[in-house]
Design a protein around this motif. Structure first.
Motif, mmCIF file in Angstrom:
data_model
loop_
_atom_site.group_PDB
_atom_site.id
_atom_site.type_symbol
_atom_site.label_atom_id
_atom_site.label_comp_id
_atom_site.label_asym_id
_atom_site.label_seq_id
_atom_site.Cartn_x
_atom_site.Cartn_y
_atom_site.Cartn_z
ATOM 1 N N GLU A 149 -27.431 3.481 3.150
ATOM 2 C CA GLU A 149 -28.067 3.820 4.419
ATOM 3 C C GLU A 149 -28.937 5.071 4.267
ATOM 4 O OE1 GLU A 149 -26.744 4.715 9.032
ATOM 5 O OE2 GLU A 149 -25.425 3.533 7.746
ATOM 6 N N THR B 40 -33.265 5.416 4.432
ATOM 7 C CA THR B 40 -34.012 6.325 5.318
ATOM 8 C C THR B 40 -34.988 7.212 4.533
ATOM 9 O OG1 THR B 40 -32.336 8.077 5.263
ATOM 10 C CG2 THR B 40 -32.123 6.391 6.996
ATOM 11 N N CYS C 216 -36.037 -0.641 9.843
ATOM 12 C CA CYS C 216 -34.796 -1.125 9.247
ATOM 13 C C CYS C 216 -33.769 -1.319 10.346
ATOM 14 C CB CYS C 216 -34.268 -0.147 8.200
ATOM 15 S SG CYS C 216 -32.751 -0.749 7.417
ATOM 16 N N LYS D 28 -29.777 -2.352 11.144
ATOM 17 C CA LYS D 28 -28.422 -2.544 10.646
ATOM 18 C C LYS D 28 -27.909 -3.794 11.356
ATOM 19 C CE LYS D 28 -24.623 0.494 9.482
ATOM 20 N NZ LYS D 28 -24.055 1.829 9.741
ATOM 21 N N PHE E 292 -28.336 -4.600 6.103
ATOM 22 C CA PHE E 292 -29.617 -4.078 6.572
ATOM 23 C C PHE E 292 -30.720 -5.110 6.357
ATOM 24 C CE2 PHE E 292 -27.134 -0.567 4.783
ATOM 25 C CZ PHE E 292 -27.009 0.251 5.892
#
Length: 149
Positions: free
Chosen positions: A82, A86, A94, A96, A103
């Motif tokens: 994660e 980013t 993106c 989740k 993702f």
């Protein structure tokens, strides 16, 4: 969050042109400028309007390739993946998600080599499945606003 026909019309007009002046908007919805400005303020306060922004052309900026990347972190690597996602600037969106993948990312790239470079950053911590976008049929569509008041 009750919206009437005028609120819905305001949203449709703003969706087409977020740079429209309050004066021009008020003329299109047949309200005084103060009344129109008050409605805009209320739509923002209610969280219906989150922000006004521009839409740029990735191709015009030298990013002719769009890709959808589904990412499945390896066990214990969710937080690390994660964070890495980013940090990859080519990922412009993106989500989740539930299901096999954690993702779903949308990327814009200058070339295929750039895709490989980006995916290498997470390859040790996740498996990926990539699709190159051939064309976009729907983009930034306004939700259906017609309904009961």
């Amino acid at each position: 969050m009750t919206m009437d026909k005028i609120d819905r019309r305001i949203l449709k007009i703003l969706h087409q042109d977020s740079r429209i002046t309050v004066k021009a908007l008020s003329e299109k919805v047949h309200l005084s400028q103060p009344s129109c400005a008050e409605r805009l303020r209320r739509l923002v306060e209610q969280g219906i309007i989150e922000k006004c922004s521009i839409q740029v052309s990735p191709k015009a900026l030298g990013f002719p390739i769009a890709a959808i990347v589904r990412v499945r972190p390896l066990p214990g690597e969710l937080a690390r993946v994660e964070k890495l996602i980013t940090e990859i600037e080519e990922i412009v969106q993106c989500d989740k998600v539930t299901g096999d993948d954690a993702f779903v990312c949308r990327m814009h790239l200058r070339n295929i080599e750039e895709l490989d470079h980006c995916l290498r950053k997470i390859a040790s911590f996740a498996t990926t499945s990539t699709s190159i976008v051939k064309s976009t049929l729907v983009s930034n569509r306004l939700l259906p606003l017609d309904g009961a008041d």
